[in-house]
Design a protein around this motif. Structure first.
Motif, PDB file in Angstrom:
ATOM      1  N   LEU A  35     -37.248  -9.281   9.647  1.00 47.50           N
ATOM      2  CA  LEU A  35     -36.610  -8.063   9.488  1.00 47.50           C
ATOM      3  C   LEU A  35     -37.464  -7.448   8.104  1.00 47.50           C
ATOM      4  CD1 LEU A  35     -32.881  -8.342   9.805  1.00 47.50           C
ATOM      5  CD2 LEU A  35     -34.678  -7.387  11.338  1.00 47.50           C
ATOM      6  N   ALA A  36     -37.776  -8.456   7.139  1.00 50.23           N
ATOM      7  CA  ALA A  36     -38.555  -7.833   6.017  1.00 50.23           C
ATOM      8  C   ALA A  36     -39.993  -7.586   6.324  1.00 50.23           C
ATOM      9  CB  ALA A  36     -38.582  -8.961   4.800  1.00 50.23           C
ATOM     10  N   SER A  37     -40.608  -8.282   7.401  1.00 45.65           N
ATOM     11  CA  SER A  37     -41.853  -7.904   7.675  1.00 45.65           C
ATOM     12  C   SER A  37     -41.977  -6.398   8.455  1.00 45.65           C
ATOM     13  CB  SER A  37     -42.381  -9.132   8.735  1.00 45.65           C
ATOM     14  OG  SER A  37     -43.827  -8.844   9.321  1.00 45.65           O
ATOM     15  N   PHE A  38     -41.024  -6.442   9.337  1.00 40.74           N
ATOM     16  CA  PHE A  38     -40.839  -5.014  10.102  1.00 40.74           C
ATOM     17  C   PHE A  38     -40.851  -3.955   9.177  1.00 40.74           C
ATOM     18  CE2 PHE A  38     -39.139  -7.291  14.093  1.00 40.74           C
ATOM     19  CZ  PHE A  38     -40.582  -7.593  14.197  1.00 40.74           C
ATOM     20  N   LEU A  39     -39.824  -4.216   8.148  1.00 40.13           N
ATOM     21  CA  LEU A  39     -39.631  -3.184   6.976  1.00 40.13           C
ATOM     22  C   LEU A  39     -40.884  -3.045   6.177  1.00 40.13           C
ATOM     23  CD1 LEU A  39     -37.697  -1.348   5.582  1.00 40.13           C
ATOM     24  CD2 LEU A  39     -37.020  -3.478   3.920  1.00 40.13           C
ATOM     25  N   GLY A  40     -41.596  -4.083   5.815  1.00 37.81           N
ATOM     26  CA  GLY A  40     -42.883  -3.696   5.117  1.00 37.81           C
ATOM     27  C   GLY A  40     -43.947  -2.948   5.928  1.00 37.81           C
ATOM     28  N   MET A  41     -43.961  -3.109   7.324  1.00 35.12           N
ATOM     29  CA  MET A  41     -44.896  -2.520   8.034  1.00 35.12           C
ATOM     30  C   MET A  41     -44.389  -1.119   7.989  1.00 35.12           C
ATOM     31  SD  MET A  41     -46.119  -5.109  11.103  1.00 35.12           S
ATOM     32  CE  MET A  41     -44.340  -5.587  11.705  1.00 35.12           C
ATOM     33  N   ALA A  42     -43.253  -0.957   8.369  1.00 33.03           N
ATOM     34  CA  ALA A  42     -42.662   0.560   8.313  1.00 33.03           C
ATOM     35  C   ALA A  42     -43.017   1.297   7.130  1.00 33.03           C
ATOM     36  CB  ALA A  42     -41.326   0.531   8.652  1.00 33.03           C
ATOM     37  N   ALA A  43     -42.817   0.552   5.906  1.00 35.48           N
ATOM     38  CA  ALA A  43     -43.081   1.466   4.651  1.00 35.48           C
ATOM     39  C   ALA A  43     -44.322   1.578   4.690  1.00 35.48           C
ATOM     40  CB  ALA A  43     -42.714   0.287   3.488  1.00 35.48           C
ATOM     41  N   TYR A  44     -45.442   0.540   4.759  1.00 36.83           N
ATOM     42  CA  TYR A  44     -46.817   1.017   5.059  1.00 36.83           C
ATOM     43  C   TYR A  44     -47.183   2.143   5.761  1.00 36.83           C
ATOM     44  CZ  TYR A  44     -51.835   0.362   5.765  1.00 36.83           C
ATOM     45  OH  TYR A  44     -53.254   0.610   5.951  1.00 36.83           O
ATOM     46  N   LEU A  45     -46.898   2.128   7.007  1.00 31.92           N
ATOM     47  CA  LEU A  45     -47.256   3.330   7.823  1.00 31.92           C
ATOM     48  C   LEU A  45     -46.580   4.432   7.344  1.00 31.92           C
ATOM     49  CD1 LEU A  45     -46.909   1.336  11.411  1.00 31.92           C
ATOM     50  CD2 LEU A  45     -48.944   1.826  10.070  1.00 31.92           C
ATOM     51  N   ILE A  46     -45.433   4.705   6.965  1.00 29.98           N
ATOM     52  CA  ILE A  46     -44.684   5.876   6.248  1.00 29.98           C
ATOM     53  C   ILE A  46     -45.617   6.469   5.244  1.00 29.98           C
ATOM     54  CG2 ILE A  46     -42.712   6.680   5.167  1.00 29.98           C
ATOM     55  CD1 ILE A  46     -41.019   4.829   6.958  1.00 29.98           C
ATOM     56  N   GLY A  47     -45.893   5.533   4.134  1.00 33.92           N
ATOM     57  CA  GLY A  47     -46.804   5.768   2.973  1.00 33.92           C
ATOM     58  C   GLY A  47     -47.974   6.314   3.483  1.00 33.92           C
ATOM     59  N   LEU A  48     -48.779   5.671   4.602  1.00 35.41           N
ATOM     60  CA  LEU A  48     -50.023   6.133   5.033  1.00 35.41           C
ATOM     61  C   LEU A  48     -49.908   7.387   5.753  1.00 35.41           C
ATOM     62  CD1 LEU A  48     -53.125   4.636   5.330  1.00 35.41           C
ATOM     63  CD2 LEU A  48     -52.332   4.247   7.539  1.00 35.41           C
TER      64      LEU A  48
END
Length: 209
Positions: free
Chosen positions: A120-133
């Motif tokens: 879940l932390a991995s998915f959250l991290g990927m989502a945060a990266y893509l949103i920031g991008l």
């Protein structure tokens, strides 16, 4: 069996969340590392665009997403290694084995508990990266590539946890389990390198295999 496994999963997750040595690194990798990777991606893309290179940014973003997703799931290995051998060192394994729970429920309960929080932390991290991008560069990668990365990340977590649980059940100390963990993390790291090579070359069809 499934209900018993969920009981064990809740117990293990509750114990893991009480340990700041596990929670703090996961939170840092989930919230801070995507921001650092986002900054690095923007700098790299701005650099290559100065030389009119447009193909590199398209390959760089999926690679960054995979790296952002891999680091949090690496902690699933640490949690899984402590599952059985930690019970042995705390002298709580025999009472646990004495409960009216099948071996399968015990195994899957600990498997889920070691996999779910880091995943879940991995998915959250990927989502945060893509949103920031998206907000910084208005860039959205191909959805099929994102699905592949999510599936690869999930399978890598399951493979590492399954192997770590087996190692943990056959060792007598946490130290010995950590030493044997290299036989799990090193092949996974080689696999990650191969996946990033296919991403850079745009061989997305090969990633399905």
């Amino acid at each position: 069996m499934f209900a018993d496994a969920l009981i064990i999963t809740r117990r293990e997750i509750r114990d893991s969340l009480r340990d700041w040595r596990i929670v703090a690194p996961i939170l840092i990798l989930t919230l801070i590392f995507p921001w650092i990777m986002n900054l690095s991606t923007r700098l790299a893309i701005n650099f290559v665009e100065e030389y009119n290179a447009t193909i590199i940014p398209l390959r760089l973003v999926p690679f960054a997403v995979m790296i952002v997703g891999f680091f949090p799931i690496s902690f699933s290995l640490i949690i899984a290694l402590e599952t059985f051998v930690g019970e042995k060192e705390r002298n709580s394994l025999e009472p646990l084995l004495g409960t009216p729970v099948s071996d399968a429920a015990l195994y899957f309960g600990k498997l889920f508990a070691a996999t779910l929080p880091p995943l879940l932390a991995s998915f959250l991290g990927m989502a945060a990266y893509l949103i920031g991008l998206y907000f910084s560069m208005q860039y959205v990668p191909e959805w099929i590539v994102l699905i592949q990365i999510i599936l690869l990340t999930t399978m890598e977590a399951l493979v590492m946890v399954a192997g770590a649980v087996v190692v943990s059940s056959h060792t007598t100390s946490v130290r010995a389990a950590n030493l044997l963990a290299s036989f799990i993390i090193i092949p996974t790291a080689f696999l990650l390198q191969a996946e990033t090579t296919f991403l850079f070359w745009g061989q997305y069809d090969v990633l399905w295999f």
